[in-house]
Design a protein around this motif. Structure first.
Motif, mmCIF file in Angstrom:
data_model
loop_
_atom_site.group_PDB
_atom_site.id
_atom_site.type_symbol
_atom_site.label_atom_id
_atom_site.label_comp_id
_atom_site.label_asym_id
_atom_site.label_seq_id
_atom_site.Cartn_x
_atom_site.Cartn_y
_atom_site.Cartn_z
ATOM 1 N N ALA A 268 0.625 -0.984 0.008
ATOM 2 C CA ALA A 268 -0.092 -0.036 -0.015
ATOM 3 C C ALA A 268 0.899 1.220 -0.037
ATOM 4 N N MET A 269 1.823 1.303 0.749
ATOM 5 C CA MET A 269 2.894 2.146 0.852
ATOM 6 C C MET A 269 3.631 2.699 -0.409
ATOM 7 N N ALA A 270 4.112 1.380 -0.929
ATOM 8 C CA ALA A 270 4.944 1.656 -1.971
ATOM 9 C C ALA A 270 4.084 2.199 -3.432
ATOM 10 N N TRP A 271 2.905 1.667 -3.443
ATOM 11 C CA TRP A 271 1.965 2.135 -4.636
ATOM 12 C C TRP A 271 1.523 3.468 -4.334
ATOM 13 N N THR A 272 1.310 3.831 -3.086
ATOM 14 C CA THR A 272 0.655 5.138 -2.953
ATOM 15 C C THR A 272 1.945 6.054 -3.312
ATOM 16 N N VAL A 273 3.199 6.026 -2.732
ATOM 17 C CA VAL A 273 4.339 6.608 -2.956
ATOM 18 C C VAL A 273 4.884 6.690 -4.298
ATOM 19 N N TYR A 274 4.669 5.428 -5.115
ATOM 20 C CA TYR A 274 4.759 5.597 -6.465
ATOM 21 C C TYR A 274 3.888 6.349 -7.333
ATOM 22 N N GLU A 275 2.667 6.216 -7.036
ATOM 23 C CA GLU A 275 1.776 7.132 -7.812
ATOM 24 C C GLU A 275 1.807 8.646 -7.532
ATOM 25 N N GLN A 276 2.068 8.955 -6.356
ATOM 26 C CA GLN A 276 2.291 10.479 -5.975
ATOM 27 C C GLN A 276 3.509 10.926 -6.454
ATOM 28 N N MET A 277 4.748 10.159 -6.767
ATOM 29 C CA MET A 277 5.826 10.622 -7.457
ATOM 30 C C MET A 277 5.692 10.678 -8.962
ATOM 31 N N MET A 278 4.912 9.741 -9.449
ATOM 32 C CA MET A 278 4.720 9.466 -10.892
ATOM 33 C C MET A 278 3.898 10.909 -11.066
ATOM 34 N N ALA A 279 3.032 11.301 -10.305
ATOM 35 C CA ALA A 279 2.125 12.425 -10.685
ATOM 36 C C ALA A 279 2.960 13.704 -10.545
ATOM 37 N N HIS A 280 3.601 13.620 -9.591
ATOM 38 C CA HIS A 280 4.671 14.806 -9.369
ATOM 39 C C HIS A 280 5.427 15.063 -10.569
ATOM 40 N N ILE A 281 5.963 14.348 -11.176
ATOM 41 C CA ILE A 281 6.934 14.458 -12.534
ATOM 42 C C ILE A 281 6.213 14.464 -13.685
ATOM 43 N N GLY A 282 4.682 14.309 -13.594
ATOM 44 C CA GLY A 282 3.834 14.508 -14.708
ATOM 45 C C GLY A 282 3.849 13.333 -15.589
ATOM 46 N N LEU A 283 3.768 12.036 -15.282
ATOM 47 C CA LEU A 283 3.400 10.738 -15.616
ATOM 48 C C LEU A 283 2.288 10.167 -15.130
ATOM 49 N N LYS A 284 1.518 9.425 -15.958
ATOM 50 C CA LYS A 284 0.152 8.588 -15.485
ATOM 51 C C LYS A 284 0.609 7.089 -15.200
#
Length: 285
Positions: A268-284
């Motif tokens: 849960a943490m890995a996916w949440t952090v991953y998705e937030q970081m990807m959104a931050h750098i502009g990737l879906k």
């Protein structure tokens, strides 16, 4: 070199590696307790009560001090940092190639998660073997490199891939089931929640639910994998027979509580952090 740095798959690798680092450091004690529970010898203390997660935890702290709970964290890091990075970059690449930007269906999510985990699991298996041996307390390796060298010299390179079948039987279904439940529960969230500042909390909750279900379904394969890697002379079928004869059906669920807690919270943490970081750098993601 600049092209490599900005390539989306490389960015996904970096985001995944960082998310895996955070979750591994936090939840390593649960992995150690799970391994100790699964490798307990029967008949050591006749008539003693049932050994549970709390008693193992206290025993480790008493005999190896508090830092003993992080025994095996070095191979965990060596496995997780590139392993989670490989997983997420493979997942991202497969998703972009086959689905472009649309959300996967249930069957597609299973295939995406399972495919990404197969690649990461095979590549990182030697380090997984060493990590399991570090945690079980039966081996006195000085370092990860020393452990790899010792296994190759005394048991042959093939021992570094012991438990491959059990690992894939555990990890591939876990990842496939997890991604399916996670993507479907996330897609069912109301739009006002998924687009609000509370979205990371909602996504984390979806991850926890998916992790519990996936962990319980794949727990027997995890017990078999641990026995094969700690006792490399055992084949997968022999390990299954041994666990059943020694412990009965409940033996396949030894360590289920710490593993479910760890896998659920880590994923849960890995996916949440991953998705937030990807959104931050502009990737879906």
């Amino acid at each position: 070199m600049e092209l490599l740095v900005v390539h989306p798959a490389i960015k996904a690798f970096m985001c995944g590696s960082l998310s895996g680092t955070c979750s591994t450091l936090l939840f390593q004690p649960l992995d150690l307790v799970k391994t100790r529970l699964q490798t307990l010898q029967t008949g050591v203390q006749p008539g003693s009560g049932r050994v549970g997660m709390v008693s193992v935890l206290l025993s480790v702290v008493r005999t190896e001090r508090l830092l003993g709970l992080w025994k095996g964290v070095s191979p965990s890091f060596i496995r997780t940092i590139p392993g989670v990075g490989i997983y997420f970059s493979t997942y991202y690449s497969l998703k972009q190639h086959f689905l472009q930007d649309r959300c996967p269906g249930a069957a597609e999510a299973v295939l995406l998660g399972g495919g990404a985990r197969t690649v990461a699991g095979v590549v990182m298996l030697p380090v997984t073997v060493v990590k399991t041996r570090f945690e079980c307390g039966r081996y006195s390796y000085g370092s990860v490199i020393g452990a790899l060298r010792s296994v190759c010299q005394t048991e042959g390179p093939a021992a570094l891939f012991s438990g491959l079948m059990a690992t894939l039987l555990r990890d591939v279904p876990f990842s496939g089931i997890y991604v399916m439940f996670y993507s479907q529960t996330k897609a069912s969230l109301p739009k006002e929640i998924s687009t609000s500042p509370a979205a990371p909390v909602a996504n984390f909750s979806c991850g926890v639910l998916a992790g519990v279900l996936a962990s319980l379904i794949t727990q027997p394969a995890d017990v078999v994998k641990t026995h094969v890697q700690v006792n490399p002379q055992l084949k997968t079928a022999e390990a299954i027979r041994y666990i059943y004869m020694e412990y009965g059906l409940q033996g396949f669920f030894r360590g289920a509580v710490p593993r479910s807690l760890r896998r659920t919270m880590m994923a849960a943490m890995a996916w949440t952090v991953y998705e937030q970081m990807m959104a931050h750098i502009g990737l879906k993601s």
